[in-house]
Design an enzyme around this catalytic site. Structure first.
Site, PDB file in Angstrom:
ATOM      1  N   GLY A  46      11.619   2.999   9.605  1.00 42.82           N
ATOM      2  CA  GLY A  46      12.137   4.087  10.430  1.00 42.82           C
ATOM      3  C   GLY A  46      11.370   5.341  10.051  1.00 42.82           C
ATOM      4  O   GLY A  46      10.168   5.283   9.798  1.00 42.82           O
ATOM      5  N   GLU A  47      12.036   6.457   9.964  1.00 44.19           N
ATOM      6  CA  GLU A  47      11.384   7.708   9.562  1.00 44.19           C
ATOM      7  C   GLU A  47      12.056   8.151   8.263  1.00 44.19           C
ATOM      8  O   GLU A  47      13.250   8.422   8.237  1.00 44.19           O
ATOM      9  CB  GLU A  47      11.559   8.748  10.672  1.00 44.19           C
ATOM     10  N   SER A  48      11.284   8.178   7.180  1.00 44.56           N
ATOM     11  CA  SER A  48      11.871   8.352   5.840  1.00 44.56           C
ATOM     12  C   SER A  48      12.659   9.659   5.684  1.00 44.56           C
ATOM     13  O   SER A  48      13.720   9.673   5.053  1.00 44.56           O
ATOM     14  CB  SER A  48      10.790   8.258   4.766  1.00 44.56           C
ATOM     15  N   CYS A  78       8.519  -0.456   4.497  1.00 48.04           N
ATOM     16  CA  CYS A  78       7.900   0.684   5.180  1.00 48.04           C
ATOM     17  C   CYS A  78       8.589   1.987   4.761  1.00 48.04           C
ATOM     18  O   CYS A  78       8.469   2.403   3.626  1.00 48.04           O
ATOM     19  CB  CYS A  78       7.880   0.472   6.692  1.00 48.04           C
ATOM     20  N   ARG A 105       2.874   8.935   2.479  1.00 49.68           N
ATOM     21  CA  ARG A 105       3.413   8.661   3.814  1.00 49.68           C
ATOM     22  C   ARG A 105       2.292   8.548   4.849  1.00 49.68           C
ATOM     23  O   ARG A 105       1.286   9.230   4.755  1.00 49.68           O
ATOM     24  CB  ARG A 105       4.375   9.780   4.236  1.00 49.68           C
ATOM     25  N   ILE A 133       2.796  -0.480  10.562  1.00 51.46           N
ATOM     26  CA  ILE A 133       2.982   0.522  11.617  1.00 51.46           C
ATOM     27  C   ILE A 133       3.053   1.895  10.954  1.00 51.46           C
ATOM     28  O   ILE A 133       4.040   2.215  10.297  1.00 51.46           O
ATOM     29  CB  ILE A 133       4.268   0.253  12.441  1.00 51.46           C
ATOM     30  N   ARG A 134       2.002   2.690  11.103  1.00 52.05           N
ATOM     31  CA  ARG A 134       1.908   4.002  10.428  1.00 52.05           C
ATOM     32  C   ARG A 134       2.394   3.875   8.990  1.00 52.05           C
ATOM     33  O   ARG A 134       3.257   4.623   8.527  1.00 52.05           O
ATOM     34  CB  ARG A 134       2.700   5.068  11.188  1.00 52.05           C
ATOM     35  N   HIS A 169       6.164  -4.294   7.718  1.00 50.31           N
ATOM     36  CA  HIS A 169       7.399  -4.768   8.345  1.00 50.31           C
ATOM     37  C   HIS A 169       7.422  -6.300   8.359  1.00 50.31           C
ATOM     38  O   HIS A 169       6.964  -6.915   9.315  1.00 50.31           O
ATOM     39  CB  HIS A 169       7.488  -4.259   9.789  1.00 50.31           C
ATOM     40  N   GLU A 171       9.928  -8.097   8.808  1.00 55.08           N
ATOM     41  CA  GLU A 171      10.961  -8.551   9.748  1.00 55.08           C
ATOM     42  C   GLU A 171      10.451  -8.677  11.181  1.00 55.08           C
ATOM     43  O   GLU A 171      11.132  -9.245  12.037  1.00 55.08           O
ATOM     44  CB  GLU A 171      12.168  -7.594   9.702  1.00 55.08           C
TER      45      GLU A 171
END
Length: 196
Positions: A46-48, A78, A105, A133-134, A169, A171
């Site tokens: 997600g976004e940390s 991630c 990050r 992913i990023r 990721h 998952e």
């Protein structure tokens, strides 16, 4: 075996599917008291910064630190890896500060925002399919942290006792072996209790 997935943000359903394929029960965790019934906890992507804010808002910071202090396994993927790190490059404050590592990050940069690769991971036979992913990177680790895999000489999977973290990721593929590895960590935590 009950493995929870912190359900504040991120690919919760996909993690639960992988946990269940690995032979454990997967639960979406939205309230602090749910942690009591778990054998292990996954912090998803997600976004940390957002995840950190939500964890503080809903009282998860101290609760997850206490959960980990009991020796219960925690797995960050991630953004979850960033949340677990003691140090975040370029930031004064970290979040949970559970694992002795410095992370960067969005280290792979926007020009390669997402890609897939097959990674050799120590302790798992054959390569693991990893989706980046990023993705963040583990810049450095302390003495107690074991590096489990690297990508182009950069650390992307690491373990510190009952703590596990990866930059990617797991998952988002059909390969659930990293989740099975984590379920085994939770099982070995539970074992001594059963033998008393």
């Amino acid at each position: 075996m009950k493995i929870g997935v912190l359900a504040l943000q991120g690919a919760v359903t996909e993690h639960i599917r992988s946990i269940e394929r690995a032979g454990a029960e997967g639960l979406a965790i939205k309230q602090v008291q749910q942690l009591e019934e778990l054998d292990g906890l996954i912090l998803p992507g997600g976004e940390s910064t957002t995840i950190g804010k939500l964890m503080r808002k809903y009282g998860f910071m101290e609760a997850i630190r206490a959960f980990a202090a009991e020796g219960k396994p925690v797995f960050g993927t991630c953004a979850g890896l960033i949340v677990m790190a003691k140090h975040i490059a370029g930031q004064e404050e970290a979040h949970l500060e559970l694992m002795d590592m410095t992370v960067s990050r969005n280290a792979f940069g926007r020009q390669r925002e997402s890609f897939e690769t097959d990674l050799p991971v120590k302790g798992i036979e054959e390569t693991v399919r990893a989706v980046f992913i990023r993705a963040p990177l583990i810049e450095s680790v302390g003495e107690e942290v074991e590096v489990l895999s690297t990508y182009k000489d950069e650390i992307v999977t690491a373990r510190q006792g009952h703590l596990l973290a990866c930059s990617y990721h797991p998952e988002l593929t059909d390969d659930y072996r990293l989740h099975a590895y984590f379920v085994d960590m939770a099982r070995s935590y539970k074992q001594p209790v059963q033998n008393q």
